[in-house]
Design an enzyme around this catalytic site. Sequence first.
Site, mmCIF file in Angstrom:
data_model
loop_
_atom_site.group_PDB
_atom_site.id
_atom_site.type_symbol
_atom_site.label_atom_id
_atom_site.label_comp_id
_atom_site.label_asym_id
_atom_site.label_seq_id
_atom_site.Cartn_x
_atom_site.Cartn_y
_atom_site.Cartn_z
ATOM 1 C CB CYS A 150 -0.939 -0.002 1.201
ATOM 2 S SG CYS A 150 -1.992 1.462 1.292
ATOM 3 C CB CYS A 153 -0.615 2.790 3.809
ATOM 4 S SG CYS A 153 -2.179 2.059 3.399
ATOM 5 C CG ASP A 154 3.023 1.610 4.262
ATOM 6 O OD1 ASP A 154 2.312 2.076 5.166
ATOM 7 O OD2 ASP A 154 3.035 0.413 3.952
#
Lengths: 331, 227
Positions: A150, A153-154
């Site tokens: 992801c 997300c990261d």
Amino acid sequence: MDLEFALEAQDRQDVGGDRQYDVVVIGGGPAGATAALYAARANLKTLVIDKGLTAGALGLTAKIANYPGVPGEISGAELVARMRRQAESFGATFVQAKVQAVDLEGEVKTIYTNEATYTARAVVIATGAMGRGQRVPGEDRLLGRGVSYCATCDAAFFQGQEVAVVGNDDEAVEEALFLTKFARRVHFVSPTPDVKASQHLREALAQHPAVVLHAGAALREVLGRDRVEAIRIAPRGQPEQVVPVSGAFIYLQGNKPITDFLQGQLPTSETGCLVVDREFRTALPGVFAVGDVLCNHVKQAVVAAAEGAIAAMVAEKELRGRKQLAVDWAK
Amino acid sequence: MALLNATIQQQVREALAGMERPVKLLMFTQGANGVVECAFCAETRALLEEVAALSDKLALEVRDFVADAPLAELHRIDKIPAVAVLGDGPQPKDYGIRLYGIPSGYEFGTLIEDILMVSRGEAELQPQTMDALKRLDAPVHIQVFVTPTCPYCPRAVLLAHKLALASDWITADMVEATEFPHLANKYEVYGVPRTVINETIHIEGAVPEATLVAQLMAARDKPMAQR
Ligand SMILES: Cc1cc2nc3c(=O)[nH]c(=O)nc-3n(C[C@H](O)[C@H](O)[C@H](O)COP(=O)(O)OP(=O)(O)OC[C@H]3O[C@@H](n4cnc5c(N)ncnc54)[C@H](O)[C@@H]3O)c2cc1C
């Protein structure tokens, strides 16, 4: 950081109100769309969650000529779209989202997507078999230590660093472009010589100054002791290469049943497919599985569709507490 | 300029209309003269003021992290911006629900869910979870690292917050990783959500309730490191 505050795409199980269904079908290929058609026609409040029309086996098939009642050649995507329209005409709802996780125990099942959370009394799993099989060496060990699935997300953890994105579909390209806002350089490793994403995404990727394209290269290993330090790739017809990166974002497809979102809640066979009884019930009450996600020895659209029909009728029988299947032509 | 546009305000107002018991947001921020550097303190405060204005069952109390240090210590709040979601009214209660860093992006929904949950006073966990929690006999500290752009994260945070609501032994923090880089470093956060229980147990990703509870019960047997 851009500040955004929205409730729309949130986990709002109790807020939205209209997220409770009788039947939630996960996957809208021939198996799922047919299950929805039957469930909706039986007046069950039915939702289908699918991550994309062309993400499944039938959706990405260029031509299909052996689906009964549909003579001539038709694209797989068109056939799936027709099935979905037919299910919608009986009242089924379709949403485009990826199911991330589920809670299937208990009478009320919860389905978590990247968009919202839904509940259902019965769940039909019809996610097909386009999932990734074996992980490459180093991948599991370094998950959360530079290996990620992801980028949105990261990405923030890779500010000014060099990262790799492995994959070749829309999702992979979108995530790579998102990463360019943080990372100094993004290595895009496509297993096929051509990137299979939509044209505007392919162009954006090709033109981006921070992207290095490695086309037709297989991912062999993720390297690093406590953190990702490099990936090893094998470009076609060339010697293997070690690319130093601190992040490896992996979006590959394969031919394994897609069951990762179940997080072990249902038993699988040795080959990773879901196990069901004759009426497509899984080990958990109210949970069914149909289509290519099972160990079907015949993987054909018409078989997947037929299974969807049976599962929906059995689900209807159980939800209404009847002993016998209702014959669909009775109404 | 308002942080929440009219549509969002309306949605939040409707959501909060379902509140049962009163709730108080206790926020710690930097002092007026900026004694402690805090990147999103002003924005967090503005956001909470806007949210609190949308329901008369929701109160906001803003405190200075330095000047009101004893209060911060009482609530074991060690960094800012910090929000504690407390039960209010005649029987106020601190359930141990904390948000560190601005609840923006996907975490804005978490804030609203937290408010509704505390207002209900009911965590809606599985019966097996409630049974397991009864066996707790020592403090448990859960930290869930998130980023505002992570769609999986609210689920992990909400689960931790539900556990905090259900058990007086549990404190559960949302920690916005990019605002607390020293903590992200300390706990080696390179991917979110990442849940750290009692400093000893690390969990990658948003896991089902039963999995988290099993890990939590395992943490019980490990010594609690210094907070
Ligand atoms: C190249 C190719 C050619 C083929 N040709 C034929 C043919 O000519 N005739 C024929 O009968 N059969 C053919 N097949 C087989 C047929 O396509 C499959 O048997 C059939 O599509 C299986 O249906 P399904 O609904 O189980 O899975 P799929 O068609 O794979 O559908 C699964 C759906 O689930 C969705 N999904 C997966 N994971 C998630 C998730 N986590 N969240 C949300 N949604 C998710 C996907 O987006 C997809 O739409 C072919 C297959 C391939 C690969």
